[in-house]
Design a protein around this motif. Structure first.
Motif, PDB file in Angstrom:
ATOM      1  N   ALA A  49      83.767   8.320   9.529  1.00  0.00           N
ATOM      2  CA  ALA A  49      84.106   8.339  11.108  1.00  0.00           C
ATOM      3  C   ALA A  49      84.087   6.701  11.746  1.00  0.00           C
ATOM      4  O   ALA A  49      84.940   6.373  12.772  1.00  0.00           O
ATOM      5  N   ALA A  50      83.329   5.855  11.442  1.00  0.00           N
ATOM      6  CA  ALA A  50      83.450   4.825  11.726  1.00  0.00           C
ATOM      7  C   ALA A  50      84.337   3.769  11.182  1.00  0.00           C
ATOM      8  O   ALA A  50      85.003   3.069  12.124  1.00  0.00           O
ATOM      9  N   ALA A  51      85.113   4.244  10.131  1.00  0.00           N
ATOM     10  CA  ALA A  51      85.987   3.516   9.340  1.00  0.00           C
ATOM     11  C   ALA A  51      87.329   4.378   9.602  1.00  0.00           C
ATOM     12  O   ALA A  51      88.520   4.285   9.325  1.00  0.00           O
ATOM     13  N   GLY A  52      87.357   5.613  10.318  1.00  0.00           N
ATOM     14  CA  GLY A  52      88.650   5.999  11.134  1.00  0.00           C
ATOM     15  C   GLY A  52      89.513   6.928   9.970  1.00  0.00           C
ATOM     16  O   GLY A  52      90.541   6.607   9.894  1.00  0.00           O
ATOM     17  N   THR A  53      88.490   7.627   8.973  1.00  0.00           N
ATOM     18  CA  THR A  53      88.943   8.319   7.423  1.00  0.00           C
ATOM     19  C   THR A  53      87.892   9.340   8.160  1.00  0.00           C
ATOM     20  O   THR A  53      86.840  10.213   8.533  1.00  0.00           O
ATOM     21  N   SER A  54      88.363  10.376   6.593  1.00  0.00           N
ATOM     22  CA  SER A  54      87.317  11.436   6.005  1.00  0.00           C
ATOM     23  C   SER A  54      86.615  11.472   4.820  1.00  0.00           C
ATOM     24  O   SER A  54      86.902  10.496   4.583  1.00  0.00           O
ATOM     25  N   THR A  55      85.436  12.281   5.380  1.00  0.00           N
ATOM     26  CA  THR A  55      84.803  12.426   4.199  1.00  0.00           C
ATOM     27  C   THR A  55      85.393  12.163   2.627  1.00  0.00           C
ATOM     28  O   THR A  55      85.046  11.748   1.246  1.00  0.00           O
ATOM     29  N   THR A  56      86.972  12.963   2.604  1.00  0.00           N
ATOM     30  CA  THR A  56      87.135  13.364   1.642  1.00  0.00           C
ATOM     31  C   THR A  56      88.298  11.850   1.104  1.00  0.00           C
ATOM     32  O   THR A  56      87.570  11.464  -0.489  1.00  0.00           O
ATOM     33  N   ALA A  57      88.160  10.936   2.127  1.00  0.00           N
ATOM     34  CA  ALA A  57      88.892   9.933   1.414  1.00  0.00           C
ATOM     35  C   ALA A  57      87.550   8.752   0.480  1.00  0.00           C
ATOM     36  O   ALA A  57      87.474   8.212  -0.498  1.00  0.00           O
ATOM     37  N   VAL A  58      86.729   8.810   0.882  1.00  0.00           N
ATOM     38  CA  VAL A  58      85.810   8.051   1.054  1.00  0.00           C
ATOM     39  C   VAL A  58      85.170   8.594  -0.733  1.00  0.00           C
ATOM     40  O   VAL A  58      84.537   8.129  -1.174  1.00  0.00           O
ATOM     41  N   TYR A  59      84.924  10.541  -0.510  1.00  0.00           N
ATOM     42  CA  TYR A  59      84.392  10.921  -2.088  1.00  0.00           C
ATOM     43  C   TYR A  59      85.732  10.340  -3.482  1.00  0.00           C
ATOM     44  O   TYR A  59      85.311  10.535  -4.446  1.00  0.00           O
ATOM     45  N   SER A  60      87.096  10.604  -2.352  1.00  0.00           N
ATOM     46  CA  SER A  60      88.237  10.336  -3.450  1.00  0.00           C
ATOM     47  C   SER A  60      88.432   9.092  -3.762  1.00  0.00           C
ATOM     48  O   SER A  60      88.373   8.205  -5.137  1.00  0.00           O
ATOM     49  N   LEU A  61      87.204   7.896  -3.272  1.00  0.00           N
ATOM     50  CA  LEU A  61      87.119   6.471  -3.889  1.00  0.00           C
ATOM     51  C   LEU A  61      86.296   5.787  -4.296  1.00  0.00           C
ATOM     52  O   LEU A  61      86.333   5.503  -5.361  1.00  0.00           O
ATOM     53  N   PHE A  62      85.050   6.703  -4.126  1.00  0.00           N
ATOM     54  CA  PHE A  62      84.250   6.355  -4.497  1.00  0.00           C
ATOM     55  C   PHE A  62      82.924   6.936  -5.251  1.00  0.00           C
ATOM     56  O   PHE A  62      82.053   7.419  -5.410  1.00  0.00           O
ATOM     57  N   GLY A  63      83.419   8.585  -4.929  1.00  0.00           N
ATOM     58  CA  GLY A  63      82.198   9.953  -6.245  1.00  0.00           C
ATOM     59  C   GLY A  63      81.823  10.177  -4.484  1.00  0.00           C
ATOM     60  O   GLY A  63      81.281  11.500  -4.789  1.00  0.00           O
TER      61      GLY A  63
END
Length: 191
Positions: free
Chosen positions: A38-52
């Motif tokens: 939310a703070a980065a203006g993206t989805s949790t899917t993006a976080v999981y995709s980039l970092f796991g």
């Protein structure tokens, strides 16, 4: 057919910065991947995709901090030991959240998160090289390079950590104290 989502390096960097700030402000236990997204203006899917996951994200934050620190030290290396010392404080003051995460130990107490050993060791190379160079030209006491480098790092790290924590006299002139400490380090290790 939907196009695959491409997560850019700028989004990765934004997630790393946001995570460092949130963890510094709220503590690692209270920060969720949803908060970061939310703070980065993206989805949790993006976080999981980039970092796991959260542990991998926090490790990436710490590793990124050590790389940034190493880069600042490498840029300051032509200024010798004093240049490295000045750059150390400057970087810490400009990256307070990262500095606290890298050296505060809060992350490791909460989640399996340690800097990658090679990344952390690489961050110390400009100092090790400066010590070895000064010893080679006879301006620094002969002693094992690692011992001298860790001793110097500990001295500057301690003072910067005190400054960031604001532990000291209320009217402390941290810049003057730090400059005096760099002078003392130079005198103490002079050949």
């Amino acid at each position: 057919m939907a196009r695959p989502v491409v997560h850019t390096d700028s989004l990765r960097q934004e997630l790393l910065a946001v995570t460092a700030d949130l963890v510094d402000r709220d503590g690692p236990a209270r920060v969720t991947l949803r908060d970061v997204a939310a703070a980065a203006g993206t989805s949790t899917t993006a976080v999981y995709s980039l970092f796991g996951g959260k542990s991998q994200l926090l490790t990436a934050v710490v590793d990124d901090g050590f790389r940034s620190f190493r880069d600042s030290q490498a840029a300051a290396a032509p200024g010798g030991l004093r240049g490295l010392g000045v750059a150390y404080r400057t970087w810490a003051l400009e990256h307070r959240a990262l500095y606290r995460l890298m050296f505060g130990g809060a992350l490791a107490a909460y989640v399996d998160c340690q800097p990658s050993p090679e990344v952390a060791a690489d961050a110390m190379m400009p100092l090790m090289d400066a010590v070895a160079s000064a010893q080679a030209v006879g301006t620094l006491l002969e002693a094992p390079v690692e011992v001298v480098a860790v001793a110097i790092w500990g001295q500057v790290h301690g003072l910067v950590s005190l400054e960031l924590a604001q532990v000291g006299p209320p009217d402390a002139d941290w810049a003057a104290a730090y400059s005096a400490a760099l002078d003392a380090v130079a005198r103490g290790w002079a050949a």
